[in-house]
Motif scaffolding. Structure first.
Motif, PDB file in Angstrom:
ATOM      1  N   VAL A 179       0.853  -1.191   0.000  1.00  0.00           N
ATOM      2  CA  VAL A 179       0.000   0.000   0.000  1.00  0.00           C
ATOM      3  C   VAL A 179       0.893   1.247   0.000  1.00  0.00           C
ATOM      4  CG1 VAL A 179      -1.778   1.282   1.225  1.00  0.00           C
ATOM      5  CG2 VAL A 179      -1.800  -1.233   1.246  1.00  0.00           C
ATOM      6  N   LEU A 180       0.681   2.101  -0.991  1.00  0.00           N
ATOM      7  CA  LEU A 180       1.479   3.332  -1.092  1.00  0.00           C
ATOM      8  C   LEU A 180       0.634   4.559  -0.797  1.00  0.00           C
ATOM      9  CD1 LEU A 180       3.575   2.540  -4.302  1.00  0.00           C
ATOM     10  CD2 LEU A 180       4.297   2.378  -1.909  1.00  0.00           C
ATOM     11  N   PHE A 181       1.244   5.525  -0.136  1.00  0.00           N
ATOM     12  CA  PHE A 181       0.610   6.794   0.208  1.00  0.00           C
ATOM     13  C   PHE A 181       1.412   7.899  -0.494  1.00  0.00           C
ATOM     14  CE2 PHE A 181      -0.121   3.725   3.487  1.00  0.00           C
ATOM     15  CZ  PHE A 181      -1.419   3.954   3.942  1.00  0.00           C
ATOM     16  N   PRO A 182       0.868   9.115  -0.556  1.00  0.00           N
ATOM     17  CA  PRO A 182       1.629  10.164  -1.249  1.00  0.00           C
ATOM     18  C   PRO A 182       3.028  10.352  -0.661  1.00  0.00           C
ATOM     19  CG  PRO A 182      -0.596  10.924  -0.765  1.00  0.00           C
ATOM     20  CD  PRO A 182      -0.446   9.591  -0.098  1.00  0.00           C
ATOM     21  N   GLU A 183       3.142  10.172   0.639  1.00  0.00           N
ATOM     22  CA  GLU A 183       4.437  10.430   1.268  1.00  0.00           C
ATOM     23  C   GLU A 183       5.286   9.178   1.389  1.00  0.00           C
ATOM     24  OE1 GLU A 183       1.767   9.795   2.742  1.00  0.00           O
ATOM     25  OE2 GLU A 183       2.015   8.988   4.758  1.00  0.00           O
ATOM     26  N   SER A 184       4.855   8.076   0.752  1.00  0.00           N
ATOM     27  CA  SER A 184       5.542   6.808   0.967  1.00  0.00           C
ATOM     28  C   SER A 184       7.037   6.872   0.696  1.00  0.00           C
ATOM     29  CB  SER A 184       4.935   5.716   0.080  1.00  0.00           C
ATOM     30  OG  SER A 184       3.801   5.179   0.707  1.00  0.00           O
ATOM     31  N   ASN A 185       7.798   6.517   1.699  1.00  0.00           N
ATOM     32  CA  ASN A 185       9.233   6.287   1.543  1.00  0.00           C
ATOM     33  C   ASN A 185       9.504   4.820   1.821  1.00  0.00           C
ATOM     34  OD1 ASN A 185       9.867   9.079   1.213  1.00  0.00           O
ATOM     35  ND2 ASN A 185       9.543   9.324   3.407  1.00  0.00           N
ATOM     36  N   LYS A 219      -5.936   5.374  -1.976  1.00  0.00           N
ATOM     37  CA  LYS A 219      -7.316   5.793  -2.248  1.00  0.00           C
ATOM     38  C   LYS A 219      -8.153   4.653  -2.830  1.00  0.00           C
ATOM     39  CE  LYS A 219      -6.411  10.758  -2.863  1.00  0.00           C
ATOM     40  NZ  LYS A 219      -6.249  11.854  -3.836  1.00  0.00           N
ATOM     41  N   ASP A 220      -7.510   3.508  -3.141  1.00  0.00           N
ATOM     42  CA  ASP A 220      -8.265   2.349  -3.632  1.00  0.00           C
ATOM     43  C   ASP A 220      -9.268   1.922  -2.564  1.00  0.00           C
ATOM     44  OD1 ASP A 220      -6.583   2.476  -5.774  1.00  0.00           O
ATOM     45  OD2 ASP A 220      -5.439   0.666  -5.300  1.00  0.00           O
ATOM     46  N   THR A 221     -10.417   1.423  -3.023  1.00  0.00           N
ATOM     47  CA  THR A 221     -11.428   1.017  -2.037  1.00  0.00           C
ATOM     48  C   THR A 221     -11.669  -0.486  -2.021  1.00  0.00           C
ATOM     49  OG1 THR A 221     -13.077   1.519  -3.703  1.00  0.00           O
ATOM     50  CG2 THR A 221     -12.697   3.202  -2.022  1.00  0.00           C
ATOM     51  N   ALA A 222     -11.124  -1.204  -2.987  1.00  0.00           N
ATOM     52  CA  ALA A 222     -11.339  -2.655  -3.015  1.00  0.00           C
ATOM     53  C   ALA A 222     -10.041  -3.350  -3.420  1.00  0.00           C
ATOM     54  CB  ALA A 222     -12.446  -3.001  -4.010  1.00  0.00           C
ATOM     55  N   LEU A 223      -9.966  -4.640  -3.123  1.00  0.00           N
ATOM     56  CA  LEU A 223      -8.774  -5.424  -3.444  1.00  0.00           C
ATOM     57  C   LEU A 223      -9.183  -6.669  -4.224  1.00  0.00           C
ATOM     58  CD1 LEU A 223      -7.316  -5.162   0.167  1.00  0.00           C
ATOM     59  CD2 LEU A 223      -6.285  -4.119  -1.855  1.00  0.00           C
ATOM     60  N   PRO A 224      -9.726  -6.477  -5.441  1.00  0.00           N
ATOM     61  CA  PRO A 224     -10.311  -7.608  -6.163  1.00  0.00           C
ATOM     62  C   PRO A 224      -9.303  -8.687  -6.545  1.00  0.00           C
ATOM     63  CG  PRO A 224     -10.146  -5.667  -7.582  1.00  0.00           C
ATOM     64  CD  PRO A 224      -9.787  -5.224  -6.204  1.00  0.00           C
ATOM     65  N   ASP A 225      -8.025  -8.321  -6.685  1.00  0.00           N
ATOM     66  CA  ASP A 225      -7.046  -9.292  -7.181  1.00  0.00           C
ATOM     67  C   ASP A 225      -6.376 -10.096  -6.080  1.00  0.00           C
ATOM     68  OD1 ASP A 225      -7.577  -8.321  -9.702  1.00  0.00           O
ATOM     69  OD2 ASP A 225      -6.027  -6.770  -9.555  1.00  0.00           O
ATOM     70  N   PHE A 226      -6.829  -9.907  -4.841  1.00  0.00           N
ATOM     71  CA  PHE A 226      -6.136 -10.582  -3.750  1.00  0.00           C
ATOM     72  C   PHE A 226      -7.026 -11.618  -3.072  1.00  0.00           C
ATOM     73  CE2 PHE A 226      -3.574  -6.953  -4.490  1.00  0.00           C
ATOM     74  CZ  PHE A 226      -2.280  -7.366  -4.178  1.00  0.00           C
ATOM     75  N   SER A 227      -6.402 -12.735  -2.718  1.00  0.00           N
ATOM     76  CA  SER A 227      -7.168 -13.771  -2.028  1.00  0.00           C
ATOM     77  C   SER A 227      -6.342 -14.308  -0.863  1.00  0.00           C
ATOM     78  CB  SER A 227      -7.506 -14.900  -3.009  1.00  0.00           C
ATOM     79  OG  SER A 227      -6.332 -15.329  -3.662  1.00  0.00           O
ATOM     80  N   VAL A 228      -6.981 -15.100  -0.033  1.00  0.00           N
ATOM     81  CA  VAL A 228      -6.305 -15.695   1.119  1.00  0.00           C
ATOM     82  C   VAL A 228      -5.048 -16.413   0.629  1.00  0.00           C
ATOM     83  CG1 VAL A 228      -6.530 -17.435   2.950  1.00  0.00           C
ATOM     84  CG2 VAL A 228      -8.457 -15.954   2.369  1.00  0.00           C
ATOM     85  N   GLY A 229      -3.963 -16.240   1.375  1.00  0.00           N
ATOM     86  CA  GLY A 229      -2.697 -16.793   0.916  1.00  0.00           C
ATOM     87  C   GLY A 229      -1.799 -15.708   0.364  1.00  0.00           C
ATOM     88  N   ASP A 230      -2.400 -14.574  -0.045  1.00  0.00           N
ATOM     89  CA  ASP A 230      -1.612 -13.414  -0.472  1.00  0.00           C
ATOM     90  C   ASP A 230      -1.277 -12.562   0.754  1.00  0.00           C
ATOM     91  OD1 ASP A 230      -1.750 -14.206  -3.104  1.00  0.00           O
ATOM     92  OD2 ASP A 230      -3.526 -12.978  -3.549  1.00  0.00           O
ATOM     93  N   CYS A 231      -0.429 -11.588   0.533  1.00  0.00           N
ATOM     94  CA  CYS A 231       0.010 -10.772   1.676  1.00  0.00           C
ATOM     95  C   CYS A 231       0.016  -9.284   1.332  1.00  0.00           C
ATOM     96  CB  CYS A 231       1.420 -11.204   2.109  1.00  0.00           C
ATOM     97  SG  CYS A 231       2.048 -10.285   3.522  1.00  0.00           S
ATOM     98  N   LEU A 232      -0.642  -8.494   2.185  1.00  0.00           N
ATOM     99  CA  LEU A 232      -0.622  -7.036   2.020  1.00  0.00           C
ATOM    100  C   LEU A 232       0.389  -6.442   3.001  1.00  0.00           C
ATOM    101  CD1 LEU A 232      -4.450  -6.280   1.929  1.00  0.00           C
ATOM    102  CD2 LEU A 232      -2.901  -6.674  -0.009  1.00  0.00           C
ATOM    103  N   VAL A 233       1.116  -5.425   2.539  1.00  0.00           N
ATOM    104  CA  VAL A 233       2.100  -4.787   3.420  1.00  0.00           C
ATOM    105  C   VAL A 233       1.796  -3.296   3.543  1.00  0.00           C
ATOM    106  CG1 VAL A 233       4.561  -4.456   3.900  1.00  0.00           C
ATOM    107  CG2 VAL A 233       3.817  -6.426   2.545  1.00  0.00           C
ATOM    108  N   LEU A 234       1.753  -2.821   4.794  1.00  0.00           N
ATOM    109  CA  LEU A 234       1.621  -1.386   5.048  1.00  0.00           C
ATOM    110  C   LEU A 234       2.874  -0.945   5.784  1.00  0.00           C
ATOM    111  CD1 LEU A 234      -1.476  -2.677   5.629  1.00  0.00           C
ATOM    112  CD2 LEU A 234      -1.913  -0.230   5.740  1.00  0.00           C
TER     113      LEU A 234
END
Lengths: 710, 238
Positions: free
Chosen positions: B6-12, B35-50
């Motif tokens: 997940v990227l934000f405007p200030e992402s470093n 600003k995305d509101t959905a994650l259609p391409d992701f399913s259990v077993g995938d990993c999101l990083v913030l």
């Protein structure tokens, strides 16, 4: 043209900081008396900060050319260094001394961030920064407070922008009690193909001002604005629709206009009513007429405001309009440095204090009996111990390019992603040396910067500088300035490191009831070098027990201007340490060859605190002790704590000793075998100086204890 | 396993994670805009990083009811469905505020920003992100934060302890967990935790800054290796 209500006289000019001579010069060049707005413009453009009027005569003697300067299609880019792989590097140092002395924090941060804007306005991405700081006596509460606020200010802003602070300097000396120095350096990388060359061809091209939005988002933090401005700006350069770009800095919009247009003898018309009232994070952007939309769209996407405020003309005039009325019109040529702005060659004379320096005689310095006590005293000086209390408040690793967080080198190493190269970056200036002898002291600053880069595995390519001095109207101060510039020029010619744009800060002084005292002359050198292959990286820490320790270079019975002389003997006046440019150049060349041959386990130059501090640093970082012998023909205090230049301590694996000795002998390099990496204590001439663990505690904790009392 | 950063405007830091996953670990990584509101391409077993997002959070509104970027609700749904979510530094803070992890992160005891390498002890390898780490190994990974002092109610911490939800604790170079090794005053030297379901992870240390030999710092890579190994095992088990 609108006329101001009250008549413009020399008194008006004086109130704006212009001299009567300067007012006369303005009237003569214009052929008329300027109006109030115009006079204000002159007062900014002819200020010391914009015109460099007291320094430019001597600055022009510095070497600007070299093979490292980027050339493309027959054109030279004076502030860009060709680093191969289609990349160029640019860097700059800037003073923010005054706001920091008066009101640190907010202002310091603003200016530190401003330095990055210089870099991304050229289309380059800032990838590293450094700070060179000078504070007063650390025992004073005023100094402690100001150190805390300055460091926090630099950190708060710098940490949010995502540019790592990879190194720098901090020294403490009484001469800065009332006038601290805060110099910031930013280093950026640009694809040579993407270069925005600031060539504003073609009149009628629209001029925009870009800034963070006000209103509902005004509360967003300053580094956040700066960060979005950075990203958006680098993005619009890729559109190809930008033909000129300039940071709006401390001198405001006029300076930026002049910088953009003066190179091409164009003019510019600006409508003052369209300039939004925002103080920070601003850029002036000139777009290709008809291609503005791409730029507007990009800035909008980043929530930045981009307003057209004027256009380029072919008149050679700076025009300001308000309410459809022209309120000022001045030839660009008259305003800029190297053009109409005055150039002063000030008188100079050798300062009286230099007599005290000549009186010094090392024979009057008796070698102390308890050398361990001396070692402890010198080693715990705030100018020797680890500055981690300061640098741990800065993000030194963001960007995942900092190569020295575990094993440091004499210069900071920053990997260049997508290549097999790295930059080596350092800032250097021992102002006590410069005070003792501005010419040699400044040569040493350049030489030490180069030595740091060489010891890290790099090759020096260019320097920037920030020249901090007292009042240029004082002939003794100007003598320091002139000789510093001469020393810098000679050293840079020897090391083939051209001088990129830098900064000058005069009037750094303390004012007492009966006298004015200048700071120690402090011409800070920011040098960048390149590692052609990251595998050349050489670090300063000892690597394994049994490795042999050699010192390369000549030893001298010299304690001049050393931390030892100041802290132990309390002597303020002594000569600059021994320095010979030829010796220095030779030793650096040999170290470079030894690194290329892969012979060295570590390399670390002897600098402040002398050989003792050098060994202790390699031991503390490496986590090993050492066992060494001094050489009897030298005074023990000079051998251990003297700061004579051009000495580098290396460690090697024992089975490489013949290779090293053969190399040194066949190349006529003076050397001393000191001993070996051994155990976990420091043993010198069979005397046990105690455990490295204990010295490490002093090294790491002294500064925080002094500043915070804990 | 696919990653979404997940990227934000200030992402470093987000870009640093992106670099390590894509260029160093050679993984498939999708850049997600805050600003995305959905994650259609992701399913259990995938990993999101913030990995950052604090400045945007502050920026989007100080109103109590809109503290987050739009994507956070999608991240919460994804986590509740069992997908892996990793929050690093600012990302850890966000996951606590979003209720995906217990407790909160307070300003460092020193009130100062701290950036340095720290030593870590792995407290459990019964999680996807620690599965391949030898518990006797003392890790060296950097921190860089001003607000990293973990705090939670005693009962919460006891429960996390029982459930082996504490992933890492700050320790000295010999692996001893003591006050001197606590860089920010964090409760019980806690440096990283996971949720009860063991699919949401929060770390104050930044493994992406310690994943390349050229930086002289590689221990962080063990966390990414663990994650990938676990994912492979799960895939094989179907």
């Amino acid at each position: 043209m609108q006329q101001s209500e009250s008549p413009i006289t020399v008194e008006t000019a004086k109130k704006l900081g212009l001299s009567s001579d300067e007012f006369e010069r303005i009237c003569e060049m214009l052929g008329r008396i300027p109006n109030n707005t115009e006079l204000s413009i002159f007062s900014v453009m002819w200020s010391e900060e914009c015109s460099f009027k007291n320094s430019i005569f001597w600055l022009k003697t510095l070497p600007r050319e070299g093979k490292s300067i980027l050339k493309r299609a027959g054109k030279e880019y004076p502030n860009l260094i060709d680093i191969g792989d289609g990349l160029a590097c640019t860097f700059l140092m800037e003073s923010q001394n005054y706001p920091s002395s008066i009101e640190p924090d907010q202002e310091t941060g603003t200016r530190v961030s401003g330095i990055h804007r210089n870099i991304f306005a050229m289309g380059a991405r800032p990838i590293a920064s450094m700070n060179s700081l000078r504070f007063g006596n650390i025992e004073s509460n005023h100094t402690k407070d100001i150190v805390k606020t300055v460091v926090k200010g630099i950190g708060d802003y710098g940490n949010g922008i995502g540019v790592p602070t990879v190194g720098g300097e901090a020294y403490f000396n009484n001469s800065y009690n009332q006038n601290i120095l805060v110099n910031a350096m930013s280093v950026g990388i640009v694809n040579a193909g993407d270069l925005d060359s600031n060539i504003v061809e073609g009149s009628e091209n629209p001029v925009f001002i870009v800034s963070a939005r006000t209103g509902e988002e005004a509360s967003c933090s300053y580094p956040f604005q700066e960060k979005t401005l950075l990203e958006a700006t680098l993005e619009i350069i890729k559109t190809g629709s930008v033909i000129g770009m300039q940071k709006i800095g401390k001198a405001g919009i006029t300076e930026s206009m002049c910088q953009i247009i003066s190179k091409n003898a164009m003019g510019m018309r600006i409508d003052l009513d369209k300039i939004p009232a925002i103080e920070v994070s601003r850029m002036l952007v000139v777009a290709k007429k008809g291609e503005e939309q791409a730029i507007l769209d990009t800035y909008a996407e980043w929530d930045l405001s981009c307003e057209q405020i004027g256009e380029v003309t072919d008149t050679g005039q700076c025009e300001f309009w308000s309410n459809d009325e022209k309120i000022a019109e001045l030839p660009v040529e008259m305003l800029v440095k190297g053009g109409g702005a005055p150039v002063y060659e000030r008188a100079f004379k050798k300062p009286r204090y230099t007599k005290n320096i000549s009186k010094f005689n090392i024979r009057q310095i008796s070698t102390p009996k308890d050398i361990i006590k001396v070692a402890k005293k010198v080693f715990s000086s705030p100018n020797i111990v680890s500055r981690r209390w300061i640098y741990e408040q800065y993000d030194s690793m963001v960007g995942t390019n900092s190569m020295g967080s575990v094993e440091p080198s004499d210069a900071a190493l920053v990997r260049i992603k997508g290549t097999n190269k790295a930059l080596a970056i350092t800032t250097d200036c021992n102002s006590a040396y410069v005070y003792a002898d501005p010419y040699v002291g400044t040569m040493i600053a350049v030489a030490e910067a180069s030595r740091n880069i060489i010891c890290s595995g790099g090759i020096p390519v260019a320097i920037t500088n920030c020249l901090n001095f007292g009042d240029p109207n004082d002939p003794e101060v100007y003598w320091q300035f002139v000789h510093a510039i001469k020393g810098m020029g000679d050293a840079c010619r020897k090391f083939r490191t051209p001088v990129l744009e830098g900064d000058v800060s005069f009037y750094n002084q303390s004012i007492f009831e009966d006298k004015t005292e200048s700071i120690y002359p402090t011409p800070v050198i920011g040098m960048v070098g390149i590692l052609e292959d990251v595998d050349l990286k050489t670090t300063l820490n000892f690597k394994s027990e049994g490795d042999l320790i050699y010192m390369l270079g000549n030893s001298y019975n010299d304690v001049g201007s050393s931390e030892y002389l100041r802290t132990w003997h309390g002597i303020q006046y002594s000569p600059v340490p021994h320095f010979d440019m030829h010796e220095e150049y030779e030793i650096q060349s040999r170290i470079k060859e030894l690194i290329n041959q892969g012979l060295l386990e570590s390399a670390h130059d002897v600098s402040e605190g002398g050989l003792f501090v050098n060994l202790m640093e390699s031991a503390i970082v490496g986590g090993f002790g050492f066992q060494v012998e001094t050489v009897e023909t030298f005074k023990k205090d000079a051998f251990l704590f003297g700061e004579s230049q051009s000495r580098i301590v290396v460690s090697i694996q024992p089975n490489r000793e013949d290779d090293l000795q053969n190399f040194l002998i066949s190349n006529n390099v003076s050397f001393t075998k000191l001993g070996e990496v051994f155990g976990n204590e420091a043993i010198i001439d069979e005397i046990n100086f105690g455990s490295i663990e204990e010295w490490k505690r002093v090294y790491e904790n002294t500064l925080s204890e002094k500043i915070e009392g804990k | 396993m696919k990653f979404g950063v997940v990227l934000f405007p200030e992402s470093n830091c987000g870009r640093d994670v992106l670099h390590v996953l894509r260029t160093v670990m050679k993984q498939e990584v999708v850049e997600l805009w805050h600003k995305d509101t959905a994650l259609p391409d992701f399913s259990v077993g995938d990993c999101l990083v913030l990995s950052d997002g604090f400045a945007s959070r502050d920026n989007i509104g100080s109103e109590e009811n809109t503290p987050f970027s739009p994507i956070i609700n999608a991240v919460i749904d994804f986590a509740n469905n069992g997908g892996y979510v990793l929050g690093i530094c600012n990302g850890f803070q966000l996951l606590c505020e979003a209720g995906l992890l217990p407790g909160k992160l307070l300003k460092n005891e020193s009130q100062k920003f701290i950036c340095k390498n720290v030593h870590l002890k792995t407290m459990t390898n019964h999680t996807a992100i620690t599965s391949q780490i030898d518990p006797d190994l003392v890790l060296k990974i950097p921190i860089a934060h001003e607000q990293g002092r973990y705090h939670a109610e005693e009962t919460v911490v006891n429960e996390m302890d029982t459930n082996e939800q504490i992933l890492f604790k700050y320790c000295d170079e010999h692996g001893v967990i003591n006050t001197a090794a606590n860089p920010n005053g964090t409760l019980a030297n806690i440096a990283g935790i996971c949720n009860k379901n063991r699919n949401v992870f929060g770390l104050m240390p930044k493994p992406e800054r310690a994943s390349e030999a050229i930086l002289g710092n590689t221990d962080g890579r063990l966390l990414f290796d663990s994650l990938l190994t676990t994912a492979k095992v799960e895939m094989a088990a179907g």
